[in-house]
Design a protein around this motif. Structure first.
Motif, mmCIF file in Angstrom:
data_model
loop_
_atom_site.group_PDB
_atom_site.id
_atom_site.type_symbol
_atom_site.label_atom_id
_atom_site.label_comp_id
_atom_site.label_asym_id
_atom_site.label_seq_id
_atom_site.Cartn_x
_atom_site.Cartn_y
_atom_site.Cartn_z
ATOM 1 N N VAL A 1 92.100 25.326 4.649
ATOM 2 C CA VAL A 1 92.318 26.771 4.836
ATOM 3 C C VAL A 1 91.342 27.306 5.872
ATOM 4 O O VAL A 1 91.723 28.061 6.775
ATOM 5 N N GLN B 1 99.717 29.199 7.058
ATOM 6 C CA GLN B 1 99.006 29.830 5.939
ATOM 7 C C GLN B 1 99.850 29.836 4.670
ATOM 8 O O GLN B 1 99.343 29.590 3.574
ATOM 9 N N GLU B 2 101.148 30.085 4.806
ATOM 10 C CA GLU B 2 102.002 30.088 3.616
ATOM 11 C C GLU B 2 102.113 28.686 3.005
ATOM 12 O O GLU B 2 102.111 28.540 1.784
ATOM 13 N N ASP C 1 98.932 28.144 1.196
ATOM 14 C CA ASP C 1 98.953 28.845 -0.091
ATOM 15 C C ASP C 1 99.648 27.991 -1.145
ATOM 16 O O ASP C 1 99.170 27.868 -2.281
ATOM 17 N N GLN D 1 97.404 25.185 -2.163
ATOM 18 C CA GLN D 1 96.353 25.663 -3.063
ATOM 19 C C GLN D 1 96.862 25.799 -4.496
ATOM 20 O O GLN D 1 96.151 25.460 -5.443
#
Length: 192
Positions: free
Chosen positions: A36, A107-108, A111, A114
């Motif tokens: 990230v 980024q998605e 996510d 994560q």
């Protein structure tokens, strides 16, 4: 290189202190955090290279968790689909991007990674708290399922960096065996 070969080679780069879930589970979460960070703080020119390096390290943690638990990384990554290969997985990734395009950003995808890794950490934490560090069959399935999902997302992210999963595995083993030869497996940072 296939996942069987990678798992065996990864084991050859583990320091003794790395052969414990107490190191590997938080280490996996830490690598996702570094991915990230690479995606949000890197210059566009180096973003793909830095992110690819972190994704490769995530695969090492997957393989080592499987080593410690005496699981087959291939079976975990493909959630028991014995017909799967890295090549067939890459075809599915290519098909995904052909049908979905670039609708999700890096980024998605991070996510989603994560969430999967968070669920792995949660299953381990509950095994520590509730079951004296013994992973029940239910928690083992939860860990395997989330690792399989994370492996898929890792492959999607590899595609975004211009790599295949196999590319990441090869680069990771080359990097780690280079560090092993130089005696710098311990420590931190990518420039060892």
């Amino acid at each position: 290189m296939n996942l069987y070969e990678y798992q065996k080679l990864a084991r050859g780069t583990a320091l003794p202190g790395a052969l414990s879930l107490d190191y590997l589970i938080p280490g996996l979460a830490g690598e996702v955090g570094e991915a990230v960070e690479a995606a949000t703080q890197s210059e566009p020119i180096s973003l793909k290279e830095e992110l690819a390096s972190e994704l490769a390290d995530i695969n090492w943690f997957f393989a080592m968790i499987c080593n410690v638990l005496r699981w087959d990384f291939f079976e975990v990554a493909f959630w028991g689909n014995k017909e799967a290969t890295l090549e067939s997985n890459q075809l599915l990734i290519d098909e995904y991007f052909e049908s979905h395009g670039e609708e999700l950003s890096i980024q998605e995808h991070l996510d989603n990674l994560q969430v999967c890794v968070g669920n792995v950490c949660s299953a381990w934490a509950k095994s520590v708290r509730d079951n004296k560090r013994i992973i029940s069959p239910e928690k083992a399935d939860q860990i395997k399922e989330n690792m399989a999902d994370a492996f898929w997302v890792n492959g999607l992210l590899a595609h975004k960096t211009g790599n295949t999963v196999e590319d990441l595995l090869k680069k990771n083993i080359e990097k780690l065996y280079g560090r092993k030869e130089r005696g710098v497996l311990g420590g931190s940072g990518n420039n060892r």
